[in-house]
Every structure is written in structure tokens, then in C-alpha cells.
Scaffold this active site. Sequence first.
Site, PDB file in Angstrom:
ATOM      1  CD  GLU A 185     -26.224  -8.955  20.893  1.00 59.19           C
ATOM      2  OE1 GLU A 185     -25.955  -7.740  21.008  1.00 59.19           O
ATOM      3  OE2 GLU A 185     -25.342  -9.845  20.873  1.00 59.19           O
ATOM      4  CB  CYS A 209      -8.612   0.803   1.582  1.00 61.23           C
ATOM      5  SG  CYS A 209      -8.147  -0.256   2.969  1.00 61.23           S
ATOM      6  CG  ASP A 237     -18.235 -13.858  19.592  1.00 60.15           C
ATOM      7  OD1 ASP A 237     -17.115 -13.339  19.758  1.00 60.15           O
ATOM      8  OD2 ASP A 237     -18.853 -13.821  18.518  1.00 60.15           O
ATOM      9  CB  CYS A 269      -3.252   5.025   6.015  1.00 58.25           C
ATOM     10  SG  CYS A 269      -4.685   4.036   6.511  1.00 58.25           S
ATOM     11  CD  GLN A 323     -16.032 -12.441  13.168  1.00 54.52           C
ATOM     12  OE1 GLN A 323     -15.046 -11.834  12.757  1.00 54.52           O
ATOM     13  NE2 GLN A 323     -16.204 -12.733  14.440  1.00 54.52           N
ATOM     14  CB  CYS A 363     -11.668  -9.937  18.665  1.00 59.29           C
ATOM     15  SG  CYS A 363     -12.561  -8.810  19.747  1.00 59.29           S
ATOM     16  CB  CYS A 408      -0.908  -0.005   1.225  1.00 56.77           C
ATOM     17  SG  CYS A 408      -1.969   1.438   1.351  1.00 56.77           S
TER      18      CYS A 408
END
Length: 380
Positions: A267, A188, A309, A109, A214, A336, A101
Site C-alpha cells: 500500500e 442528500c 484493487d 446537483c 467502501q 471500480c 430527489c
Amino acid sequence: MPVPRRRSTRQATRSRQPRGRSRVGERFEAEVGPIAHGGHCVVRLLQTAGQQESRVVFVRHALPGERVVVEITEGTEGDRFWRGDAVEVLVPSPDRVVAPCLVAGPGLCGGCDFQHVTPAAQRRLKADVVREQLHRLAGLDLEVEVEAVPGDVDGLRWRTRQRYVELPDGRRGMRKHRSHDVVPVDDCLLEAPEGPSCSVLGRDFSVGRGGFWQVHPGAPQVLVETVLAMLRPEPGEAALDLYAGVGLFAAFLLDAVGETGHVVAVEADGSACEHAGVNLGIGAFVEHGPVDEVLERGLDRPFDLVVLDPPREGAKRHVVEQVVARTPRAVAYVACDPAALARDIAIFAEHGYTVQDLRAFDLFPMTHHVECVALLGFSR
């Protein structure tokens, strides 16, 4: 299209009172130390006059073992550590490549951390970070391999949802690292040619505009397959899917436990709950509300299986203790952030739940982010 709310990676620069003379803009030649959580390497500047110990600098755009020129981007004399960029590489690592990039690099960036690293080496660095976090925060010494996932092209063209800053001249851009300044970006290289496909293993999912899904096209399938392989759900079992989103895991758990089984999805987002109701249909229950509050006020019967999660900050103690109170035989924790995962694993261990298996996936190539799935089981 907006970036998913639960996996947002932007890090706002905190305003703080300066503690002594600013060192921003100063340059030092230094050896680069190990990779650290957050997309930078550790550099220790040698002692200087009046300084009792070496100064730690978290340096981007470097690789372990290199000799570089570091330019300080944040830091004053009184700070415990500084931040910096490797603006010149004197002795490069064999894992260094030219960034594909044109707007990746110091002062440009801030969206990517590892454009200057081969994809294979990126995964090794991420494995080092996961291993170190588990050791430091959970006292575990585990072998970790970060696995590539189908759906990107050598780490590029995988982001199915992207967010840009609109510029006054009609162009679009991305922000610099830890800054509100914007760099124009015509193309990008992480952006996928198409938006997300909300179909997994032959099942279509209803997802609201801007709702969480995702961003790597290979992520939903590999995560579902991994969770199911770890939990090994049996007909008749009861399963609890926490932070369930639109019901991705709950849908496949429902198939596995069958008509004699029981699945509850929890949730906090109301729109996601509505879509989960559509995706799950008859046979599953969808509870709307923050996970900690829902568990505190109900669902106090035993569950055989739990899927966690949580958002980036992790489940934290109150939720973990509510989970173990339901005495599941197995917990699949999808994370994550390896630091949050390690902290929560340590809490599970206090209650006799230990890591039985761990897999890590490169769902965010060219960045420092990594997705882990840990299997926890009761061991005493």
C-alpha cells in the site's frame, strides 16, 4: 466526513480553446441511442447544411429509446462531440420514474446520474456498459449481471461518507455536473443515517480518519466473500494483496492460508499501512510504497494468489506485467471502472491469463459507477 480519496468521482471541466461558434444553449429534438460509459446516452443529431456527418452528443437525464429535447451544455462547431441535457421528454421510456430527489435533474446537483431510472433498469444499463467496455477494449463477449447489494433502500441512503460544499449563509450544497457552481442541498437522499461500520464478518478493522473504506455498507462483506470464493485459498499458499489499503482482503487471506501460508500487503499510503499493521497482526507483512515500485525492487518470488484493487485508473501495464512475472495460479481483480478493468484484462491476456469468472455489483446506486470483480487464471 470526506469522500474516500481513491474513489473520488468529481470530474473537473477542462479549460480549452474554443473551436468555432459556441452551440451552448441550442436545442434539438432527437431520438436517444444506447447508454455510454460515464452516465450519459449517445444521441446522433442528423446532418445539417455544410456538415458531412451526424454530430454525437453525450446526453444526461435521458434513457435509450426515448425521444427528447436536448439542450447543448458544452460544444462548439469544431468539436468532435458535444454534451447536453435532456430538458424535455417527448416519448418516455417505461423505465423512467420521477426522481425522488428534488435537486436531481438538468442544471441541478451533479451527484447522481440515474435518479430518473428505476433501480432494476439502472443495473441493466450498468451491465450494458460493462459488457460494451469488455468487448471494445478486451475483445470479450461475456454475459454480465449487475447485482444489488444489501444496505441501501431502493438505491437511497447508502453513502456512509459524504462531502458537501459549505455556503456563505451556513447552508451546504453540492456542485453541478462538470462545474464549480453549487446547488443548495438540505438533504442528500444518498446519505446514510449513520457513518461507516468497519466490521466485516465478525472482524473489526482500524481505519484512519479520512482513510479509504467502501462507502456502501454492504460492500466490504460482499467483496471479501466474492474474492475468497474466486481465489479458493488453501493452507500453505502465498498471497499478495496489492493496493491493500488497511488490509481488508489480506486479513481474510491470512486466515485462509494459515500458519504455513504467507501474505504480503502492499500500500502506498503511510497511514493505511500503519492501520494494516494493526489489522493484520503477526503473520502478514506490510510493504509501504507505490505498488509498481515495490514490485520492481523486490517480492520477486512466486505467489500463488494475487488480489488487485487499484484506483480508478487501473493497475496499468507495468503492474500487470510485474504480477504475471510472479506466476500466480489465480488473480482477483477488484475494479471500480469497467474501462480500466477491460484495458488491464487485455494486458493479462497477452501473457496467457484469461477471465475465468466475473461478477458486478451495484455499490453506487443512482450513479453510473459499478464495481466488478474478475477472476483471471493462466490458460495456456
